[in-house]
Design a protein around this motif. Structure first.
Motif, PDB file in Angstrom:
ATOM      1  N   LEU A 180       4.834   0.242  -8.614  1.00 14.53           N
ATOM      2  CA  LEU A 180       4.885  -0.078  -7.198  1.00 14.53           C
ATOM      3  C   LEU A 180       3.965   0.692  -6.551  1.00 14.53           C
ATOM      4  O   LEU A 180       3.629   0.007  -5.354  1.00 14.53           O
ATOM      5  CB  LEU A 180       6.413   0.352  -6.886  1.00 14.53           C
ATOM      6  CG  LEU A 180       7.488  -0.363  -7.484  1.00 14.53           C
ATOM      7  CD1 LEU A 180       8.834  -0.059  -7.208  1.00 14.53           C
ATOM      8  CD2 LEU A 180       7.543  -1.971  -6.771  1.00 14.53           C
ATOM      9  N   ALA A 181       3.771   1.959  -6.807  1.00  8.50           N
ATOM     10  CA  ALA A 181       2.784   2.814  -5.781  1.00  8.50           C
ATOM     11  C   ALA A 181       1.327   1.751  -5.797  1.00  8.50           C
ATOM     12  O   ALA A 181       0.432   1.698  -4.997  1.00  8.50           O
ATOM     13  CB  ALA A 181       2.606   3.941  -6.403  1.00  8.50           C
ATOM     14  N   ILE A 182       0.682   1.440  -7.217  1.00  6.09           N
ATOM     15  CA  ILE A 182      -0.292   0.641  -7.172  1.00  6.09           C
ATOM     16  C   ILE A 182      -0.382  -0.458  -6.510  1.00  6.09           C
ATOM     17  O   ILE A 182      -1.269  -0.767  -5.753  1.00  6.09           O
ATOM     18  CB  ILE A 182      -0.588   0.552  -8.693  1.00  6.09           C
ATOM     19  CG1 ILE A 182      -0.749   2.158  -9.718  1.00  6.09           C
ATOM     20  CG2 ILE A 182      -1.969  -0.224  -8.973  1.00  6.09           C
ATOM     21  CD1 ILE A 182      -0.989   1.942 -10.869  1.00  6.09           C
ATOM     22  N   GLY A 183       0.903  -1.300  -6.776  1.00  5.68           N
ATOM     23  CA  GLY A 183       0.818  -2.710  -6.175  1.00  5.68           C
ATOM     24  C   GLY A 183       0.912  -2.329  -4.594  1.00  5.68           C
ATOM     25  O   GLY A 183       0.405  -3.198  -3.799  1.00  5.68           O
ATOM     26  N   ALA A 184       1.357  -1.422  -4.026  1.00  3.06           N
ATOM     27  CA  ALA A 184       1.527  -1.080  -2.443  1.00  3.06           C
ATOM     28  C   ALA A 184       0.113  -0.915  -2.151  1.00  3.06           C
ATOM     29  O   ALA A 184      -0.174  -1.244  -1.167  1.00  3.06           O
ATOM     30  CB  ALA A 184       2.372   0.181  -2.449  1.00  3.06           C
ATOM     31  N   ALA A 185      -0.786  -0.038  -2.973  1.00 10.22           N
ATOM     32  CA  ALA A 185      -2.011   0.260  -2.520  1.00 10.22           C
ATOM     33  C   ALA A 185      -2.749  -1.344  -2.533  1.00 10.22           C
ATOM     34  O   ALA A 185      -3.633  -1.278  -1.438  1.00 10.22           O
ATOM     35  CB  ALA A 185      -2.731   1.121  -3.524  1.00 10.22           C
ATOM     36  N   PHE A 186      -2.753  -2.037  -3.533  1.00 10.68           N
ATOM     37  CA  PHE A 186      -3.496  -3.260  -3.489  1.00 10.68           C
ATOM     38  C   PHE A 186      -2.945  -4.099  -2.136  1.00 10.68           C
ATOM     39  O   PHE A 186      -3.891  -4.631  -1.360  1.00 10.68           O
ATOM     40  CB  PHE A 186      -3.414  -4.059  -4.588  1.00 10.68           C
ATOM     41  CG  PHE A 186      -4.333  -3.577  -5.705  1.00 10.68           C
ATOM     42  CD1 PHE A 186      -5.625  -4.072  -5.649  1.00 10.68           C
ATOM     43  CD2 PHE A 186      -4.065  -2.610  -6.584  1.00 10.68           C
ATOM     44  CE1 PHE A 186      -6.532  -3.889  -6.684  1.00 10.68           C
ATOM     45  CE2 PHE A 186      -4.892  -2.325  -7.601  1.00 10.68           C
ATOM     46  CZ  PHE A 186      -6.216  -2.729  -7.755  1.00 10.68           C
ATOM     47  N   ALA A 187      -1.692  -4.047  -1.835  1.00 11.86           N
ATOM     48  CA  ALA A 187      -1.097  -5.103  -1.076  1.00 11.86           C
ATOM     49  C   ALA A 187      -1.538  -4.477   0.483  1.00 11.86           C
ATOM     50  O   ALA A 187      -1.799  -5.248   1.343  1.00 11.86           O
ATOM     51  CB  ALA A 187       0.454  -5.036  -0.948  1.00 11.86           C
ATOM     52  N   LEU A 188      -1.776  -3.081   0.528  1.00 12.67           N
ATOM     53  CA  LEU A 188      -2.015  -2.646   1.911  1.00 12.67           C
ATOM     54  C   LEU A 188      -3.582  -2.694   2.123  1.00 12.67           C
ATOM     55  O   LEU A 188      -4.114  -2.900   3.342  1.00 12.67           O
ATOM     56  CB  LEU A 188      -1.578  -1.203   2.035  1.00 12.67           C
ATOM     57  CG  LEU A 188      -0.209  -0.761   2.118  1.00 12.67           C
ATOM     58  CD1 LEU A 188       0.075   0.694   1.961  1.00 12.67           C
ATOM     59  CD2 LEU A 188       0.343  -1.287   3.341  1.00 12.67           C
ATOM     60  N   PHE A 189      -4.578  -2.687   1.025  1.00 10.82           N
ATOM     61  CA  PHE A 189      -5.840  -2.506   1.374  1.00 10.82           C
ATOM     62  C   PHE A 189      -6.774  -3.606   0.771  1.00 10.82           C
ATOM     63  O   PHE A 189      -7.957  -3.560   1.026  1.00 10.82           O
ATOM     64  CB  PHE A 189      -6.462  -1.352   0.803  1.00 10.82           C
ATOM     65  CG  PHE A 189      -5.817  -0.115   1.448  1.00 10.82           C
ATOM     66  CD1 PHE A 189      -5.942   0.337   2.754  1.00 10.82           C
ATOM     67  CD2 PHE A 189      -4.860   0.745   0.563  1.00 10.82           C
ATOM     68  CE1 PHE A 189      -5.126   1.287   3.362  1.00 10.82           C
ATOM     69  CE2 PHE A 189      -4.201   1.821   1.278  1.00 10.82           C
ATOM     70  CZ  PHE A 189      -4.415   2.280   2.688  1.00 10.82           C
ATOM     71  N   ALA A 190      -6.103  -4.703   0.039  1.00 12.68           N
ATOM     72  CA  ALA A 190      -7.077  -5.654  -0.653  1.00 12.68           C
ATOM     73  C   ALA A 190      -6.103  -7.201  -0.386  1.00 12.68           C
ATOM     74  O   ALA A 190      -4.925  -6.917  -0.223  1.00 12.68           O
ATOM     75  CB  ALA A 190      -7.036  -5.366  -2.171  1.00 12.68           C
ATOM     76  N   PRO A 191      -7.074  -8.112  -0.222  1.00 21.20           N
ATOM     77  CA  PRO A 191      -6.458  -9.551  -0.065  1.00 21.20           C
ATOM     78  C   PRO A 191      -5.607  -9.893  -1.046  1.00 21.20           C
ATOM     79  O   PRO A 191      -4.612 -10.827  -0.752  1.00 21.20           O
ATOM     80  CB  PRO A 191      -7.700 -10.380   0.370  1.00 21.20           C
ATOM     81  CG  PRO A 191      -8.796  -9.617  -0.444  1.00 21.20           C
ATOM     82  CD  PRO A 191      -8.743  -8.199  -0.471  1.00 21.20           C
TER      83      PRO A 191
END
Length: 258
Positions: free
Chosen positions: A77-88
């Motif tokens: 979830l932490a990795i997914g959150a980082a991608f959702a916040l900073f990657a399209p």
């Protein structure tokens, strides 16, 4: 006349609509972080709860599939959150990992519910603290909501069918470890892995086959749902038949092509 610079290609034009879901992806990233934080709070609360048992062993606590899948969920979830916040969009491997972990926390909740139900039918009182409620019921429900929201948005690549096979890797390793450790220390995290409680090796094998069927069914179901929602979202974004695709580059007039 100097050569005109080529306009954007159809592929480049079709990337642009994804930018419109950026606010939604940012909210999804925040939601993933909140679920991870709730999971951490529940893990700490559950650890403090079992500390009160006289026969408590730290190694036993970390040997539960629920606990290990909860740690995996926090990291994912932490990795997914980082991608959702900073990657399209998320990479393909993250979609596979998120689906696997979602299945793990769902199976943990299903197995725990079965154990609680069996305890009540055998006139055995089983206490369910708030931390177990969060770990086995609330977090799985929230994780499923986050996973479904992502599938509805259909920004990320489709989850491949190979996810069904990948989802069985960790449970298989955990099962081998648990059976060998249980035979050595005389303790099993779940009753159906103990030969003495289920009528021998055949009983253990039957329960394991049942859990295997749950893993395969859940994973295949989530993959099918993801691919269905992805196709529907893409179909809605396509122009109706017989209409001009505004996303395609316009042809230049003959005068401008001279």
């Amino acid at each position: 006349m100097p050569a005109r610079s080529p306009g954007p290609t159809v592929r480049e034009e079709r990337v642009q609509p994804d930018q419109r879901v950026q606010p939604a992806r940012r909210w999804l990233g925040v939601f993933r972080l909140l679920i991870a934080a709730l999971e951490v709070v529940a893990l700490i609360g559950n650890f403090q709860y079992v500390l009160g048992f006289r026969l408590f062993a730290t190694a036993n606590f970390f040997s539960y599939f629920t606990v290990q899948s909860a740690f995996a969920a926090v990291v994912t979830l932490a990795i997914g959150a980082a991608f959702a916040l900073f990657a399209p969009r998320d990479p393909v491997w993250l979609g596979i990992l998120r689906t696997m972990v979602t299945v793990y926390v769902l199976v943990s909740g299903i197995v725990f519910a079965v154990i609680v139900a069996q305890a009540s039918t055998r006139d055995y009182r089983m206490e369910v603290p708030w931390s177990d409620t969060v770990l086995h019921f609330i977090v799985p429900a929230l994780a499923l909501i986050a996973w479904t929201t992502d599938a509805i948005m259909a920004v990320n690549p489709r989850v491949p069918w190979s996810t069904v096979g990948w989802a069985l890797l960790f449970p298989s390793i955990w099962l081998v470890y648990t059976l060998f450790r249980g035979a050595d220390v005389g303790w099993y995290p779940y009753f159906f892995l103990d030969e003495a409680q289920v009528g021998g090796p055949v009983g253990v094998a039957l329960y394991c086959l049942l859990v295997l069927a749950i893993f395969v069914s859940l994973t295949a179901g989530l993959v099918a749902i993801n691919r269905m929602l992805w196709r529907r979202a893409r179909a809605r974004s396509e122009p109706p038949p017989g209409t001009t695709d505004r996303r395609a580059p316009r042809a230049e007039s003959p005068a401008l092509q001279r």
